[in-house]
Design an enzyme around this catalytic site. Sequence first.
Site, PDB file in Angstrom:
ATOM      1  N   SER A   1       0.841  -1.196   0.000  1.00  0.00           N
ATOM      2  CA  SER A   1       0.000   0.000   0.000  1.00  0.00           C
ATOM      3  C   SER A   1       0.869   1.235   0.000  1.00  0.00           C
ATOM      4  O   SER A   1       2.016   1.208   0.457  1.00  0.00           O
ATOM      5  CB  SER A   1      -0.913   0.016   1.232  1.00  0.00           C
ATOM      6  N   ASP A   2       0.339   2.332  -0.515  1.00  0.00           N
ATOM      7  CA  ASP A   2       0.970   3.613  -0.262  1.00  0.00           C
ATOM      8  C   ASP A   2       0.682   3.955   1.197  1.00  0.00           C
ATOM      9  O   ASP A   2      -0.203   3.362   1.832  1.00  0.00           O
ATOM     10  CB  ASP A   2       0.419   4.674  -1.209  1.00  0.00           C
TER      11      ASP A   2
END
Length: 292
Positions: free
Chosen positions: A85-86
């Site tokens: 994920s960012d």
Amino acid sequence: MISTAKHFAVHGQPEGGTNTAPGNYSERVIREYFLKPFETVVKEGPVESVMASYNEIDGIPSHANKHLLDDILRHEWGFRGVVVSDYFGITDLRNLHHVVATDEEGGRVALDAGVDIELPFAAAYQSLVQQVKDGKVSEAMLDQAVARVLRSKFITGLFDDPYVDPANAEKVTNNSAHQQLALKAAREAITLLKNQNSVLPLNLAKYRHIAVMGPNAADVHLGGYSNSPGRGVSVLQGIKNRVGASAEVLYAEGCKITETLPDWDADKVILGDPALNASAFRRPLRLARRPM
């Protein structure tokens, strides 16, 4: 080490040019323009990590986009690595995109879409073990993500040697060879839009005064992700270093973009005061009128 391709996908031309804004394009345009570089590094790299992007595509945030992360990335292209994920991208499903009611639900949706690791730490994913016990998440789905993470650790040798060498890290960080490579990359990436009357490169024999103007000239701006590196050369200082005693370098800040210094962590940003900026333009104008 493994490299991470990001941000997947359609994050480069968001609506209005605003970070995290939607990327509203047809799938044909997305495949022909936005996905092509990712497909290349997945198939020919092969890259071992891909980071999902903050934005949404056709109303579906990338961290919840199973078609993007699973159908295309894994099944069409054969990607075997991890999808990360960012930062806070999974909790953003709740507080930014509003497609889930809770972070726990966001964790289920992201895991099902194909996100293996939550960064920078487990916020939504810390509930996954309990959700497996409660029958909300299948154990097989969680095992699949864990297996991908373990594979990355195997291929990078972390099970054989999990520790880094701090002394070597200090030795190679910002060393001369790396500085020269960065300088070469910067030089080759420069785009000169208009070199009117062949003004560049400057012929120091022709100029007694060189005026440098603008609010970003005197400070080192490396971007928020650089934090405070403690090194770097400003545009103004770089010109002074290059010119030496050959000419007098004059500086005027001119307008202010913000009333305070750039601060990555600032919650409130005060834009430059228009009235003060109008007055501040006078000094750059005076410098520009001086004989060269």
